[in-house]
Design an enzyme around this catalytic site. Structure first.
Site, PDB file in Angstrom:
ATOM      1  N   ASN A  16      51.103 -58.987  16.544  1.00 49.88           N
ATOM      2  CA  ASN A  16      49.893 -59.802  16.596  1.00 49.88           C
ATOM      3  C   ASN A  16      49.856 -60.686  15.353  1.00 49.88           C
ATOM      4  O   ASN A  16      49.651 -60.205  14.245  1.00 49.88           O
ATOM      5  CB  ASN A  16      48.669 -58.892  16.641  1.00 49.88           C
ATOM      6  CG  ASN A  16      47.363 -59.653  16.748  1.00 49.88           C
ATOM      7  OD1 ASN A  16      47.323 -60.860  16.559  1.00 49.88           O
ATOM      8  ND2 ASN A  16      46.280 -58.942  17.034  1.00 49.88           N
ATOM      9  N   CYS A  25      41.627 -64.007  15.661  1.00 46.54           N
ATOM     10  CA  CYS A  25      42.658 -64.133  16.693  1.00 46.54           C
ATOM     11  C   CYS A  25      42.330 -65.196  17.734  1.00 46.54           C
ATOM     12  O   CYS A  25      43.226 -65.680  18.434  1.00 46.54           O
ATOM     13  CB  CYS A  25      42.894 -62.793  17.380  1.00 46.54           C
ATOM     14  SG  CYS A  25      43.473 -61.499  16.255  1.00 46.54           S
ATOM     15  N   HIS A  66      46.761 -64.496  24.062  1.00 46.81           N
ATOM     16  CA  HIS A  66      46.891 -64.008  22.689  1.00 46.81           C
ATOM     17  C   HIS A  66      47.741 -62.745  22.707  1.00 46.81           C
ATOM     18  O   HIS A  66      47.509 -61.829  23.508  1.00 46.81           O
ATOM     19  CB  HIS A  66      45.501 -63.716  22.123  1.00 46.81           C
ATOM     20  CG  HIS A  66      45.513 -62.931  20.854  1.00 46.81           C
ATOM     21  ND1 HIS A  66      46.284 -63.272  19.775  1.00 46.81           N
ATOM     22  CD2 HIS A  66      44.850 -61.792  20.499  1.00 46.81           C
ATOM     23  CE1 HIS A  66      46.100 -62.394  18.799  1.00 46.81           C
ATOM     24  NE2 HIS A  66      45.233 -61.485  19.216  1.00 46.81           N
TER      25      HIS A  66
END
Length: 323
Positions: free
Chosen positions: A280, A114, A250
């Protein structure tokens, strides 16, 4: 006079298929209310059968190049952040290079889950500043749903597929230090890899594996580590949350976004939130959120942007740049 990188354009791509929380609740023991309350997620996009990470990355790259008004012939570097490559090798960036019709320069992948886009941004920025290249495509792209265990409600509700990109270009610069891509702070702590990982791999099991996560522990470490990276940028530049125009984090979990913003004194109205729309998307989430901020007219040329991320590994970081 020194070289400095500037973001010339952004782009994004989301697959056509949408999976809502209600769709997932028909697959595992969960509900729309449960998912939204704990994550803020409403839906996620799923790559079509036969749609590869390189296809998603290429679409995002083309969008960014169009926004920048820069032909692919000017690009001499592609840095692609992904955890879900087309193949073990060659790098998925080489497939993007071929699909774009780019025959020169260099193309390679970065793997920091990520945090991948920020690691890729820092890598491309440093190479442009050194004069190794002049124009870079920095891409985050994932088909993350292909490594999910769809019987594990603790992970399958969290992720989606997509891609985002930014075009960076170097120029000789004698102006303000707070211009273009300003600074980065990226870190890794491999001793915490067991908190978020995939239980498969080429040299371990010979299988792809599935995402495994200890959610509560990841949440605690995320807020602490991300905040430390942001503080390092504050300390380096002498800035504070009041100086930031937009916070583009993020898009992992709305509670993490809120927790970090509050801890770092960043006003709620400055936080770009897109997690509800695509969940996500790992390395794609920051460029997707940045592209949304730009295309929606919220983030404008000259605005100061702070980004952060944390991913498996444990890898985390923050970057500061001006549009």
């Amino acid at each position: 006079m020194a070289r400095r990188s500037f973001i010339r354009g952004t782009g994004g791509y989301l697959p056509e298929k949408v999976l809502t929380n209600d769709d997932i609740s028909a697959m595992v023991d969960t509900s729309d209310e449960w998912i939204q309350e704990r994550t803020g997620i409403k839906r996620r996009h799923i790559a079509a059968e036969g749609e590869l990470t390189s296809d998603i990355a290429t679409a995002a790259a083309r969008s960014a190049l169009e926004a920048a008004g820069i032909p692919v012939s000017d690009v001499d570097l592609i840095v692609l952040a992904t955890t879900t490559p087309d193949q073990t090798f060659p790098a998925t960036a080489t497939a993007v290079q071929a699909k774009l019709g780019m025959t020169g320069g260099a193309a390679f992948d970065v793997q920091a889950v990520c945090s991948g886009f920020l690691f890729a941004l820092a890598t491309a920025d440093s190479m442009l500043r050194q004069g190794l290249f002049n124009t870079a495509l920095v891409i985050g792209a994932e088909t993350f749903t292909r490594i999910l265990d769809w019987s594990d409600r603790g992970t399958c509700v969290l992720f989606g597929d997509g891609g985002g990109a930014a075009v960076l270009q170097a120029e000789e610069w004698t102006g303000d230090d707070l211009a273009g891509v300003i600074t980065h702070h990226i870190r890794t702590d491999g001793t915490k890899s067991d908190l978020l990982y995939v239980d498969g791999g080429v040299s371990s099991t010979g299988t792809i594996g599935h995402v495994r996560m200890e959610g509560n522990r990841v949440f605690r470490h995320a807020v602490t580590n991300i905040s430390s990276a942001i503080q390092a940028i504050y300390d380096e530049t002498g800035l504070s949350g009041d100086d930031i125009d937009w916070f583009v984090p993020h898009q992992a979990n709305k509670r993490i976004l809120d927790g970090v913003a509050k801890k770092m004194n960043i006003a709620e109205e400055k936080v770009i939130v897109t997690v509800q729309e695509h969940a996500n998307t790992s390395a794609a989430s920051i460029p997707l959120a940045l592209n949304h901020a730009v295309r929606s007219g919220r983030a404008k040329p000259g605005d100061l942007i702070l980004s952060e991320a944390m991913g498996g590994g444990f890898s985390w970081g923050a970057s500061l740049f001006r549009l």
